[in-house]
Design an enzyme around this catalytic site. Structure first.
Site, mmCIF file in Angstrom:
data_model
loop_
_atom_site.group_PDB
_atom_site.id
_atom_site.type_symbol
_atom_site.label_atom_id
_atom_site.label_comp_id
_atom_site.label_asym_id
_atom_site.label_seq_id
_atom_site.Cartn_x
_atom_site.Cartn_y
_atom_site.Cartn_z
ATOM 1 N N ASP A 23 6.440 -7.311 2.717
ATOM 2 C CA ASP A 23 5.229 -6.209 3.112
ATOM 3 C C ASP A 23 5.345 -4.468 3.131
ATOM 4 N N ILE A 38 6.850 -3.287 -2.880
ATOM 5 C CA ILE A 38 6.243 -4.570 -4.111
ATOM 6 C C ILE A 38 6.645 -3.483 -5.222
ATOM 7 N N THR A 49 -9.553 -11.609 -7.405
ATOM 8 C CA THR A 49 -10.780 -11.610 -6.136
ATOM 9 C C THR A 49 -12.056 -11.968 -7.193
ATOM 10 N N ASP A 50 -13.141 -12.527 -6.978
ATOM 11 C CA ASP A 50 -14.002 -12.612 -7.684
ATOM 12 C C ASP A 50 -15.004 -10.936 -8.267
ATOM 13 N N GLU A 51 -14.602 -10.301 -7.567
ATOM 14 C CA GLU A 51 -14.795 -9.238 -8.173
ATOM 15 C C GLU A 51 -14.858 -8.390 -9.221
ATOM 16 N N TYR A 95 -10.634 -0.766 -7.195
ATOM 17 C CA TYR A 95 -10.261 -2.220 -6.451
ATOM 18 C C TYR A 95 -10.808 -3.336 -7.938
ATOM 19 N N ALA A 128 -11.377 -3.328 -10.967
ATOM 20 C CA ALA A 128 -10.234 -2.238 -12.434
ATOM 21 C C ALA A 128 -9.033 -3.337 -12.333
ATOM 22 N N LYS A 132 -7.532 -4.800 -9.952
ATOM 23 C CA LYS A 132 -7.125 -6.662 -9.777
ATOM 24 C C LYS A 132 -7.249 -6.999 -10.995
ATOM 25 N N ASN A 135 -15.215 -13.554 -0.451
ATOM 26 C CA ASN A 135 -15.066 -12.259 0.571
ATOM 27 C C ASN A 135 -14.926 -12.886 1.598
ATOM 28 N N LEU A 153 -16.807 -5.498 6.187
ATOM 29 C CA LEU A 153 -18.010 -5.710 7.027
ATOM 30 C C LEU A 153 -18.009 -6.221 8.701
ATOM 31 N N ARG A 194 -22.963 -10.813 -0.957
ATOM 32 C CA ARG A 194 -21.233 -11.996 -1.219
ATOM 33 C C ARG A 194 -22.060 -13.355 -0.121
ATOM 34 N N ASP A 232 -25.710 4.497 0.542
ATOM 35 C CA ASP A 232 -25.081 3.151 -0.669
ATOM 36 C C ASP A 232 -23.887 3.890 -1.306
ATOM 37 N N GLY A 282 -21.744 2.650 -7.072
ATOM 38 C CA GLY A 282 -21.530 2.297 -8.051
ATOM 39 C C GLY A 282 -21.484 0.301 -7.447
HETATM 40 P P1 NAD Z 1 -5.244 -6.520 2.850
HETATM 41 O O1 NAD Z 1 -5.447 -5.070 2.752
HETATM 42 O O2 NAD Z 1 -5.775 -7.191 4.755
HETATM 43 O O3 NAD Z 1 -3.855 -6.922 3.014
HETATM 44 C C1 NAD Z 1 -3.593 -6.599 2.175
HETATM 45 C C2 NAD Z 1 -1.046 -6.450 2.164
HETATM 46 O O4 NAD Z 1 -0.822 -6.368 1.104
HETATM 47 C C3 NAD Z 1 -1.133 -5.506 3.847
HETATM 48 O O5 NAD Z 1 0.018 -5.909 4.892
HETATM 49 C C4 NAD Z 1 -0.034 -4.461 3.173
HETATM 50 O O6 NAD Z 1 0.652 -3.629 4.479
HETATM 51 C C5 NAD Z 1 0.581 -5.007 2.480
HETATM 52 N N1 NAD Z 1 1.095 -4.241 1.213
HETATM 53 C C6 NAD Z 1 -0.259 -3.208 0.505
HETATM 54 N N2 NAD Z 1 0.383 -2.528 -0.247
HETATM 55 C C7 NAD Z 1 1.668 -3.200 -0.357
HETATM 56 C C8 NAD Z 1 2.662 -2.273 -0.842
HETATM 57 N N3 NAD Z 1 2.997 -1.469 -2.111
HETATM 58 N N4 NAD Z 1 3.592 -2.927 -1.179
HETATM 59 C C9 NAD Z 1 4.429 -4.315 -0.475
HETATM 60 N N5 NAD Z 1 3.096 -4.738 0.067
HETATM 61 C C10 NAD Z 1 1.479 -4.007 -0.134
HETATM 62 O O7 NAD Z 1 -5.436 -7.652 2.169
HETATM 63 P P2 NAD Z 1 -6.479 -8.809 2.060
HETATM 64 O O8 NAD Z 1 -7.523 -9.420 2.197
HETATM 65 O O9 NAD Z 1 -5.663 -9.649 3.190
HETATM 66 O O10 NAD Z 1 -6.082 -9.513 0.327
HETATM 67 C C11 NAD Z 1 -5.231 -10.173 0.436
HETATM 68 C C12 NAD Z 1 -4.910 -10.250 -1.524
HETATM 69 O O11 NAD Z 1 -6.682 -11.132 -1.924
HETATM 70 C C13 NAD Z 1 -5.309 -9.271 -2.287
HETATM 71 O O12 NAD Z 1 -4.732 -9.467 -3.553
HETATM 72 C C14 NAD Z 1 -7.235 -9.183 -1.882
HETATM 73 O O13 NAD Z 1 -7.406 -8.457 -3.710
HETATM 74 C C15 NAD Z 1 -7.378 -10.649 -2.508
HETATM 75 N N6 NAD Z 1 -8.717 -11.106 -1.871
HETATM 76 C C16 NAD Z 1 -9.251 -10.663 -0.596
HETATM 77 C C17 NAD Z 1 -10.091 -10.562 -0.782
HETATM 78 C C18 NAD Z 1 -10.647 -10.650 0.654
HETATM 79 O O14 NAD Z 1 -12.178 -10.836 0.961
HETATM 80 N N7 NAD Z 1 -10.285 -10.127 1.766
HETATM 81 C C19 NAD Z 1 -11.191 -11.562 -1.502
HETATM 82 C C20 NAD Z 1 -10.102 -12.340 -2.719
HETATM 83 C C21 NAD Z 1 -9.180 -11.726 -2.932
HETATM 84 P P1 TYD Z 2 -16.565 -5.204 2.339
HETATM 85 O O1 TYD Z 2 -16.405 -5.956 3.547
HETATM 86 O O2 TYD Z 2 -16.264 -4.447 1.990
HETATM 87 O O3 TYD Z 2 -16.069 -6.265 0.884
HETATM 88 P P2 TYD Z 2 -16.242 -6.014 -0.696
HETATM 89 O O4 TYD Z 2 -17.091 -4.943 -1.033
HETATM 90 O O5 TYD Z 2 -15.711 -6.398 -0.849
HETATM 91 O O6 TYD Z 2 -17.281 -7.090 -0.927
HETATM 92 O O7 TYD Z 2 -17.952 -5.059 2.205
HETATM 93 C C1 TYD Z 2 -19.331 -6.345 2.170
HETATM 94 C C2 TYD Z 2 -20.851 -5.931 2.066
HETATM 95 O O8 TYD Z 2 -21.152 -5.319 3.069
HETATM 96 C C3 TYD Z 2 -20.848 -4.974 0.185
HETATM 97 O O9 TYD Z 2 -22.120 -5.370 -0.268
HETATM 98 C C4 TYD Z 2 -20.722 -3.614 0.848
HETATM 99 C C5 TYD Z 2 -21.090 -3.156 2.117
HETATM 100 N N1 TYD Z 2 -20.882 -2.682 3.217
HETATM 101 C C6 TYD Z 2 -22.170 -2.613 4.416
HETATM 102 O O10 TYD Z 2 -23.145 -2.299 4.176
HETATM 103 N N2 TYD Z 2 -21.456 -1.058 5.296
HETATM 104 C C7 TYD Z 2 -20.240 -0.769 5.487
HETATM 105 O O11 TYD Z 2 -19.095 -0.033 6.483
HETATM 106 C C8 TYD Z 2 -18.999 -1.899 5.259
HETATM 107 C C9 TYD Z 2 -17.977 -1.028 5.644
HETATM 108 C C10 TYD Z 2 -19.491 -2.600 3.747
#
Ligand code: NAD
Ligand code: TYD
Length: 354
Positions: free
Chosen positions: A38, A65, A135-137, A160, A162, A164, A189, A200, A224, A290, A293
């Site tokens: 990390d 990485i 991600t599902d995004e 983001y 794009a 992934k 999410n 959020l 979501r 908002d 996009g």
């Molecule tokens: P996060 O932002 O909490 O953590 C990301 C971690 O990656 C951090 O510890 C950061 O220090 C590390 N990192 C970033 N850039 C780096 C680099 N260049 N080299 C080494 N380490 C690096 O993210 P998260 O929410 O835990 O998501 C983890 C994974 O799951 C991601 O790939 C994300 O796309 C995927 N994902 C997240 C969600 C969600 O809801 N959070 C949902 C589906 C998929």
């Molecule tokens: P987020 O947690 O950023 O996840 P993602 O965009 O990857 O789904 O946001 C979840 C939802 O909440 C999304 O529709 C954007 C909305 N949102 C707000 O309304 N207010 C906020 O301050 C944030 C961060 C997100």
């Protein structure tokens, strides 16, 4: 350190989902060395792993990485048989202001890791696995009907998603071209303890705690599909060991919520746990400009992973949200530590002065 015959390289293990995944693998697989690579960006925090940092089968390496030397060295020095790749820039709003960071880590970083794996593994691919956490995004935005299946065409709408989607394409291309054994999961999410308070749910809890306005984008109509992070970590373990090679699995909570309804629910749970009068935090809800996009709706059809691997979410939303709010209320020190100067600056840029 004792010697291990097998090591699993987990990237991004100091982040939100990564820390739950590392903890699970370290505790459940004492015969394997779990390496956490990390970079410790603003989102990475070693405090997330304090409870396992002394374990014999855990090794933390600070590094990027996308740095070929760092990554190749790990493969040279340890018997890495599998990579679980979570490291990423993960926040949509940040990708709108700084897309290049997302291309560098999410695309170039993923390819750098696969190159190092190929170099180390050569033709000896039996028992090897590159697991891309996605991600599902990547599937884009849904209207009011339907859900994403594994066959839904990719249609990413934010920088983001794009980045992934691009990384996922590279993983499949490496499988097809070089025979790299891979598996990909696309999850909805996540929420739970240790999530950085730019997302959020933790942002809302933090603002309620400090009686600050709760910013809801647009009219709060976006939807979501929320999954408790431990349920995701359990799915990751299952897919890593039992998922079919070259296969994609969607993971979701079957739990769709409009943002505004979710925020109201959070207000009510937090008020109850804080002993505040009913309805007091709802007054903090503030509709703001908002997101550019902004995807309307995500919803996952997780029937493949249920059918083939017997996975299903175990945590109900009420239970998971209550546990999450309680964790943030009990860990205000953690919150204060992660809300560093950088986060404060980001907050001001994103929402204006408090
Ligand atoms: P996060 O932002 O909490 O953590 C990301 C971690 O990656 C951090 O510890 C950061 O220090 C590390 N990192 C970033 N850039 C780096 C680099 N260049 N080299 C080494 N380490 C690096 O993210 P998260 O929410 O835990 O998501 C983890 C994974 O799951 C991601 O790939 C994300 O796309 C995927 N994902 C997240 C969600 C969600 O809801 N959070 C949902 C589906 C998929
Ligand atoms: P987020 O947690 O950023 O996840 P993602 O965009 O990857 O789904 O946001 C979840 C939802 O909440 C999304 O529709 C954007 C909305 N949102 C707000 O309304 N207010 C906020 O301050 C944030 C961060 C997100």
């Amino acid at each position: 350190m004792p010697s291990f015959r097998e090591a699993i390289l987990i990237t991004g293990g100091a982040g939100f989902i990564g820390s739950h995944t590392v903890r699970r693998f370290v505790n459940n697989h004492p015969d394997k060395l779990i390496i956490n690579l990390d970079k410790l960006t603003y989102a990475g925090n070693l405090e997330n792993l304090r409870d396992i940092e002394g374990k014999e089968n855990y090794l933390f390496i600070k590094g990027d990485i996308a740095d070929t030397e760092v990554v190749e060295k790990i493969f040279r020095e340890h018997p890495v048989t599998g990579v679980i790749h979570l490291a990423a820039e993960s926040h949509v709003d940040r990708s709108i202001t700084d897309p290049m960071a997302f291309i560098r880590t999410n695309v170039i970083g993923t390819v750098t890791l696969m190159n190092a794996a190929r170099k180390a593994w050569g033709d000896n691919l039996s028992g090897k696995r590159f697991y891309q956490i996605s991600t599902d995004e990547v599937y884009g935005s849904l209207g009011p009907e339907g859900r994403f299946t594994e066959e839904t065409p990719y249609d990413p709408q934010s920088p983001y998603s794009a980045s992934k989607a691009s990384a996922d394409h590279f993983v499949r291309a490496y499988g097809n071209t070089y025979g790299l054994p891979f598996v990909i999961t696309n999850c909805s999410n996540n929420y739970g303890p240790y999530q950085f308070p730019e997302k959020l749910i933790p942002l809302t809890i933090n603002n309620i705690l400090h009686e600050r306005p709760i910013p809801v984008y647009g009219q709060g109509e976006n939807i979501r599909d929320w999954l408790y992070v431990e349920d995701h970590a359990q799915a990751i373990e299952l897919v890593y060991f039992n998922g079919r090679e070259g296969r994609t699995y969607n993971i979701g909570g079957d739990n769709e919520w409009k943002n505004i309804d979710l925020v109201k629910k959070l207000c009510d749970i937090t008020d109850r746990l804080l002993g505040r009068p009913e309805g007091s935090s709802r007054r903090l809800i503030t509709f703001v400009k908002d997101r550019a996009g902004h995807d309307l709706r995500y919803a996952i059809d997780a029937s493949r992973i249920r059918r083939e691997l017997g996975w299903q979410p175990r945590t109900s939303f009420d239970e998971g949200l209550t546990r999450t709010v309680r964790w943030y209320l009990d860990n205000t020190e953690w919150l204060e530590h992660v809300i560093s100067g950088e986060y404060e600056k980001y907050y001001e840029k994103q929402y204006g002065r408090r």
